[in-house]
Structures are given as C-alpha cells and as structure tokens.
Write an enzyme that holds these catalytic residues in place. Structure first.
Site: not given
Ligand SMILES: Cc1cc2nc3c(=O)[nH]c(=O)nc-3n(C[C@H](O)[C@H](O)[C@H](O)COP(=O)(O)OP(=O)(O)OC[C@H]3O[C@@H](n4cnc5c(N)ncnc54)[C@H](O)[C@@H]3O)c2cc1C
Length: 406
Positions: A151, A157, A159-160, A185, A271, A365, A368, A393
C-alpha cells in the site's frame, strides 16, 4: 589457481543460520486469549519461521528483500490472509490467528517478511471495499502468495500529512492516468499489486479528493526503485515507486472516487494494533535472549545475572513487558469482539513501541560488547524495532489522536 582468489569467483553466499530456541521467561500473568485450536495452529507457524525464515536473515539482508518464493511457501503453509473468508482463498479464521502469525515472526526477530502488511492491511481493503470481481480476482492470489501486496501512501514530500499527497489520478473517461511517486513502501520491490493513494478530485479538500486505486506491477509507466538501504529491517523490502502516465481502467478504483480517506481511517485501528502486536512479541523475544545471556555469562566469578543491579533491571523489564502484554491482549480481544477503538489502538501502538525500544536498549546493554555485534540478534532487534515508533503514523501523531479524545 585458487578459485577463492580468482577475480571471476562469485561472492560466497551468506551462511545459513540454524535457529536455537531460547528458554522463555516465566510470565507474571498467564495469557488468556488463546484456546487449544490457536496453540495447534501456532506450532505449525513456529516451525515455518524457525526453518523457512530465520536461517536466511543474512542472505536476505544482503539483497535487501526476502526470497520471492518465501511468499509462495507461506501461502502453502497457511500463513497468508488467514482472516480472509475461505471463499476468497483465506482460512476464514478470526484475528487471533492473524495475531499468532505476527507473534511467531516476532519470536524469531525476523523483520524481513512483510506478511502482516500484505495479509492484514492490503487484503482487508480489497475484502471490505472491493467489487466482487476485485475480490475474486485478487484475494485468492494474495492468499497463495502468487501476488505480493503493498500500500503506497507516503510520498517524498509528505507522510504524516496524508491529505497533502500530490500523486494524481486524472479521470480520462474510461481510465485513470496516474502520475506521481511514493517512498518507503513495504513490499514495494517485490509487489505485484499496489493500493495507490492518489488524488482524483480537485475540490481542495484533501480528504474528499483522495481515492484508492489498484495498480498491478507491469502496468506501463509503473516502475520500482531498488530496496532502500535502511539502518534496520534490512531484509524488509522497502522501496520507492514511480508512476509516469500510468493508465489504469476505471474499475481498478477501490470503493468509489473520493472515499479513500474514509476507508483509510476505518482500517487504522487494526493497522496500529498490528504494530503493537509485533513490537510486543519482539520485545519479549529480545528479553528472553538477554536473560539467557546474563545467566550464562560469567564475571567476577559468578553469572552476571547474579548481580543485584542485573536482577533488578530484569525485574523492571519483565514488569514493563507484562504491562504491555496485558494492554495488547485486551486490545486484541476488543478487535475480535469488534469494539477496538482507534484511540486505544493508537495508545497501544505508541506505548508498546516506546517500551519495546527501552527494552531492546537495555538488552543490548546486558550483552555488553556482544550486544553491539550484528551477528547477535539483540543488536538487530535494537535497530529493527526503532521503526515501530515511526511508521503507521509516528508516535507524535498517535499522541495527537489520543489527546483529541481527552
Ligand atoms: C520501514 C518503513 C516502512 C514503511 N512502510 C510504509 C508503507 O508500506 N506504506 C506507506 O505509505 N508508508 C510507509 N512508511 C512511511 C511511514 O508511514 C512514514 O515515514 C511516517 O508516516 C512519517 O512520515 P514522514 O516520514 O513523511 O515524516 P514527517 O511527516 O515529515 O514527520 C517528520 C517529523 O515531524 C513530526 N510531525 C509531523 N506532523 C506532526 C504533528 N502534527 N504534530 C507533531 N509532530 C509532527 C513527526 O512525528 C516526525 O517526527 C514506512 C516507513 C518506514 C521507516
């Protein structure tokens, strides 16, 4: 001439590693969620992870993904899509069985196979929102491992802030034309079927413009990047996906245009619980390893476990693990009863993933210097488990969700 010295000699294949079971730490409270039928199923799943998964961790880490045929083997062994109804190729089992698959994967600390995303996220979207034709076409193939599911939400650019995605699916009458790219992904590199989150509308309201569209590998214009080099979960295939004028038939939409956000929200509780289940299981397995290690490691003429500081540390860790275990099991019970709230699931995801990191850190830890060595599972657990606080998330977002309900 010595073959090993020849420039043409292929690099030696990484060795196979035999799984050695670690004695399980006695629990502070007995678990009550499983019956004998679940434990019967667990035995087969355990054997699968010990023999078909664990031995290959080094080879799969080297290539950045599991072997493709692992998916077919897992399908044959009844590990995929267990909660999908039998008429669509699944086992028609309840989610306690799904939980067992995740727990057993956690027990061998194998972060490579992306089974839970495939079986517990991708397949349920198709089951709940797919047309009859989509269900009949895709679900049996996902259940056998003939198709690997992914998915794709996250973009370079954003994620959250999912409403800000830029991937577009333009309505061209009889088809959609998809343009954009996705990053991080899971199962992306080996994927045969991707649920792509894309904008189909231009109302300016992110939620109303978002749709989920099924895209098959091999569709012209859809390309995959190589598995990304990650600090942990190195055997898990995590890739970039690119969509350049990808033409998909209108019937590939899941549900209806503009319903994507609503569908994503509805599935989020389970999820997020998946992440808590996996983090809890791997934290317990990591602690079992560390406890076993300090019982056998000698210092100053006695086992390290005999020092009071070590005994007290273990008491603290086992108590934390029990708190997490109780919370997770209650959430699983609620999920099976259909009453799991998104807030409880967000709490479980947040707290258990943080606890898992604390436990893994202490377990390093306790080992060691050996705890810092990659060949020790505790070292891999330390970095692998770090991801639980980020994906599904981030934990900052979980706190936002929980606080809104207070
Ligand atoms: C191993 C791995 C597997 C993954 N698999 C998938 C997948 O299968 N499909 C998929 O779609 N994605 C996947 N992801 C992506 C993952 O869901 C996103 O990395 C994650 O949701 C965070 O988005 P971002 O990396 O863009 O960080 P950002 O959204 O840019 O966030 C950067 C920082 O800002 C903080 N932040 C952002 N908004 C807020 C807010 N409103 N309040 C407080 N703090 C905030 C965040 O907590 C974070 O610390 C995967 C990631 C990893 C590492």
């Amino acid at each position: 001439m010595d073959a090993a010295a020849s420039p043409e000699a292929p690099p030696a294949a990484p060795p196979r590693h035999e799984f050695t079971a670690t004695p399980e730490t006695p629990k502070l409270l007995p678990r009550t969620i499983y019956g004998p039928e679940h434990e019967d199923y667990r035995r087969g799943v355990r054997r699968f992870f010990e023999t078909e998964v664990y031995p290959h961790w080094e080879a799969w880490e080297a290539q950045g993904h599991v072997a493709r045929d692992l998916w077919n083997k897992a399908g044959e062994a009844g590990l995929l899509c267990v909660a999908i109804p039998e008429e669509f190729g699944g086992l028609g089992a309840d989610r306690l069985f799904s939980t067992i698959v995740m727990e057993e994967q956690g027990r061998v600390l194998a972060s490579g196979p992306g089974f839970s995303l495939h079986s517990e996220i991708v397949a349920p979207y198709i089951l709940h929102y797919g047309s009859d034709a989509q269900k009949r076409h895709y679900l049996p193939k996902l259940a056998t491992g003939e198709m690997v599911g992914a998915i794709a939400m996250t973009e370079p650019g954003t994620g959250s802030d999912l409403q800000s995605i830029r991937t577009k699916a333009e309505d061209k009458g009889d088809h959609y034309l998809i343009n954009g790219s996705k990053i991080f992904i899971t199962n992306g590199y080996l994927s045969d079927l991707v649920i792509v989150v894309a904008k189909t509308g231009s109302s300016g309201k992110g939620s109303a413009d978002t749709s989920l569209i099924l895209v098959e590998a091999g569709t012209p214009g859809f390309t995959k990047g190589k598995p990304l080099k990650k600090m942990g979960m190195r055997a898990q295939d995590t890739s970039e996906l690119f969509f350049d004028d990808v033409k998909v038939p209108k019937e590939n939409i899941l549900g209806a245009p503009g319903m994507g956000f609503m569908m994503l929200m509805q599935q989020l509780a389970w999820e997020r619980l998946l992440i808590a289940i996996q983090a809890q299981a791997s934290a317990e397995a990591t602690f079992d390893l560390a406890r076993d290690y300090v019982k056998n490691r000698q210092a100053f003429g006695r086992p390290v476990a005999a020092f009071q500081t070590m005994r007290h540390r273990m008491a603290e860790l086992q108590t934390e693990l029990s708190v997490g275990r109780t919370f997770v099991d209650e959430c699983v019970k609620a999920e099976v009863a259909g009453t799991l709230s998104p807030v409880a699931a967000a709490g479980a995801k947040m707290w258990v993933s943080e606890m898992c990191s604390r436990v893994a850190d202490q377990c390093v830890q306790m080992h060691g210097g050996y705890g810092f060595m990659w060949e020790y599972p505790v070292a891999r657990s330390f970095v692998d488990n770090r991801a639980h606080r980020i994906y599904g998330g981030t934990n900052d977002i979980m706190k936002e969700l929980i606080s809104r309900a207070l």
